[in-house]
Design an enzyme around this catalytic site. Structure first.
Site, PDB file in Angstrom:
ATOM      1  N   ASP A  11     -27.014 -10.293  -2.490  1.00 57.94           N
ATOM      2  CA  ASP A  11     -26.107 -11.206  -1.795  1.00 57.94           C
ATOM      3  C   ASP A  11     -24.777 -10.521  -1.513  1.00 57.94           C
ATOM      4  O   ASP A  11     -24.060 -10.125  -2.431  1.00 57.94           O
ATOM      5  CB  ASP A  11     -25.844 -12.435  -2.695  1.00 57.94           C
ATOM      6  CG  ASP A  11     -24.889 -13.422  -2.041  1.00 57.94           C
ATOM      7  OD1 ASP A  11     -25.381 -14.323  -1.333  1.00 57.94           O
ATOM      8  OD2 ASP A  11     -23.656 -13.288  -2.219  1.00 57.94           O
TER       9      ASP A  11
ATOM     10  N   TYR B 220     -16.542  -9.253   1.958  1.00 54.74           N
ATOM     11  CA  TYR B 220     -16.512  -8.372   0.779  1.00 54.74           C
ATOM     12  C   TYR B 220     -16.194  -6.924   1.184  1.00 54.74           C
ATOM     13  O   TYR B 220     -15.856  -6.105   0.328  1.00 54.74           O
ATOM     14  CB  TYR B 220     -17.846  -8.397   0.010  1.00 54.74           C
ATOM     15  CG  TYR B 220     -18.285  -9.755  -0.527  1.00 54.74           C
ATOM     16  CD1 TYR B 220     -17.419 -10.846  -0.527  1.00 54.74           C
ATOM     17  CD2 TYR B 220     -19.567  -9.946  -1.032  1.00 54.74           C
ATOM     18  CE1 TYR B 220     -17.823 -12.086  -0.996  1.00 54.74           C
ATOM     19  CE2 TYR B 220     -19.980 -11.189  -1.513  1.00 54.74           C
ATOM     20  CZ  TYR B 220     -19.106 -12.254  -1.489  1.00 54.74           C
ATOM     21  OH  TYR B 220     -19.525 -13.478  -1.953  1.00 54.74           O
TER      22      TYR B 220
ATOM     23  N   LYS C 290     -22.908 -13.340   4.945  1.00 55.76           N
ATOM     24  CA  LYS C 290     -22.219 -14.587   5.317  1.00 55.76           C
ATOM     25  C   LYS C 290     -21.195 -14.317   6.409  1.00 55.76           C
ATOM     26  O   LYS C 290     -20.547 -13.263   6.389  1.00 55.76           O
ATOM     27  CB  LYS C 290     -21.488 -15.173   4.091  1.00 55.76           C
ATOM     28  CG  LYS C 290     -22.326 -15.178   2.824  1.00 55.76           C
ATOM     29  CD  LYS C 290     -21.610 -15.734   1.620  1.00 55.76           C
ATOM     30  CE  LYS C 290     -22.387 -15.438   0.355  1.00 55.76           C
ATOM     31  NZ  LYS C 290     -22.021 -14.191  -0.315  1.00 55.76           N
TER      32      LYS C 290
ATOM     33  N   HIS D 192     -19.762 -19.091   5.329  1.00 54.58           N
ATOM     34  CA  HIS D 192     -19.153 -18.833   4.023  1.00 54.58           C
ATOM     35  C   HIS D 192     -18.350 -20.031   3.489  1.00 54.58           C
ATOM     36  O   HIS D 192     -18.460 -20.377   2.310  1.00 54.58           O
ATOM     37  CB  HIS D 192     -18.248 -17.594   4.124  1.00 54.58           C
ATOM     38  CG  HIS D 192     -18.113 -16.838   2.839  1.00 54.58           C
ATOM     39  ND1 HIS D 192     -18.029 -15.475   2.771  1.00 54.58           N
ATOM     40  CD2 HIS D 192     -18.042 -17.255   1.565  1.00 54.58           C
ATOM     41  CE1 HIS D 192     -17.920 -15.097   1.506  1.00 54.58           C
ATOM     42  NE2 HIS D 192     -17.920 -16.166   0.757  1.00 54.58           N
TER      43      HIS D 192
END
Ligand code: NAP
Length: 279
Positions: free
Chosen positions: A48, A53, A82, A115
């Protein structure tokens, strides 16, 4: 769930591993690449990540190396990313998806999530996810951090029901109302920060149960997730913890102990509240 590779069938028939690796707050680089590769060697099949990120390239590299060294095929893995808040919108979400694929060096994702439920833009983004799904570019689509009222609103306009809602979930935040709502609507719950980012590991009850079951505190909490049919994606970059976290399929928490853990609930979040965030 019998083992690390056991799957849950989502509402569109796609099988998703019930357990996976999260990579939030892991910088792009060697540590990340090694963690993803090692996880695949250990037997993790689900990873994931998210565009925010900033580590999709490293995740992609770890996947390529993991596949090469194990002889597994792309379709043996289940990869989630996401779309970030700034990219919510029809065209912008379609583009964000292509950008994520490129960074991950993949030609499809297994799961793509919105998200956060940013008011005013998440419905258009959902329309884009429906397009991606209909065109066969992604195997399943879902949301993250949606409360029942966000889902009610989304479902008024949606043609496809989200397969997943990925939310903060751990013994201090058991999300009972949301969990019941998701079960009623056939949406699978997935837990983020299942270990409350490490904060629950010294809790006296969790430590007591770790002794009783000859397991570690992390294993007690992760087993509690799995026994509730919640898909779980703990994060670690350390090989011994990647193994430890996945070694939860050889014991069963009693109903009484499951209840004692659930009773720790204080509706306490470690992350932002989906009804009150400003990013
Ligand atoms: N959708 C969203 O909005 C959202 C938000 C947050 C997170 N997520 C996803 O959920 C995943 C998991 O959540 P998270 O990363 O926030 O937190 P988490 O998995 O609850 O906890 C991770 C922390 O616990 C430590 N840890 C892991 N296993 C351990 C063990 N066996 N013993 C002791 N410490 C251990 C890790 O350290 P080491 O790495 O040093 O082992 C890290 O500091 C994320 O990585 C991300 O993929 C999604």
């Amino acid at each position: 769930m019998k083992n690390l590779q056991s799957t849950k069938t989502l509402n569109n028939g796609v099988n998703m591993p019930g357990f996976g690796l999260g990579v939030f707050q892991v910088e792009d680089g060697e540590e990340l690449i090694e963690a993803v590769k090692t996880a695949i060697h250990i037997g993790y099949r689900s990873i994931d990540t998210a565009s925010i990120y900033g580590n999709e390239e490293g995740v992609g590299r770890g996947i390529q190396l993991g596949l090469k060294e194990t002889g597994l095929r792309r379709e043996d893995l289940f990869i989630t990313s996401k779309v970030w808040n700034a990219d919510l919108g029809y065209e912008s979400t379609l583009k964000a998806y292509e950008d994520s694929l490129k960074k991950l060096q993949l030609d499809y994702l297994d799961l793509y999530l919105i998200h956060w439920p940013v008011e005013g833009t998440y419905k258009e983004a959902w329309r884009a996810l429906e397009t991606l799904y209909r065109e066969g570019k992604v195997k399943a689509i879902g949301v993250s951090n949606f409360q029942p009222h966000h889902l009610d609103e989304l479902l008024k306009h949606a043609h496809i029901t989200p397969a997943i809602n990925q939310v903060e979930f751990h013994p201090k935040l058991t999300q009972n109302t949301l969990h019941t709502y998701l079960k009623t609507h056939g949406i699978q719950m997935e837990a983020w920060s299942p270990l409350m980012q490490g904060e629950l590991l010294q809790h006296p009850l969790i430590e007591e149960l770790a002794k009783t079951y000859s397991k570690t505190p992390a294993q007690i909490i992760l087993r509690w997730d799995v026994q509730q049919d919640v898909i779980t994606i703990p994060k670690s970059t350390k090989p011994h913890r990647l193994k430890e976290n996945a070694d939860i399929f050889d014991f069963v928490l009693s109903d009484v102990d499951m209840e004692r853990i659930s009773d720790l609930n204080e509706n306490k979040r470690i992350g932002p509240d989906p009804d009150n965030f400003d990013f």
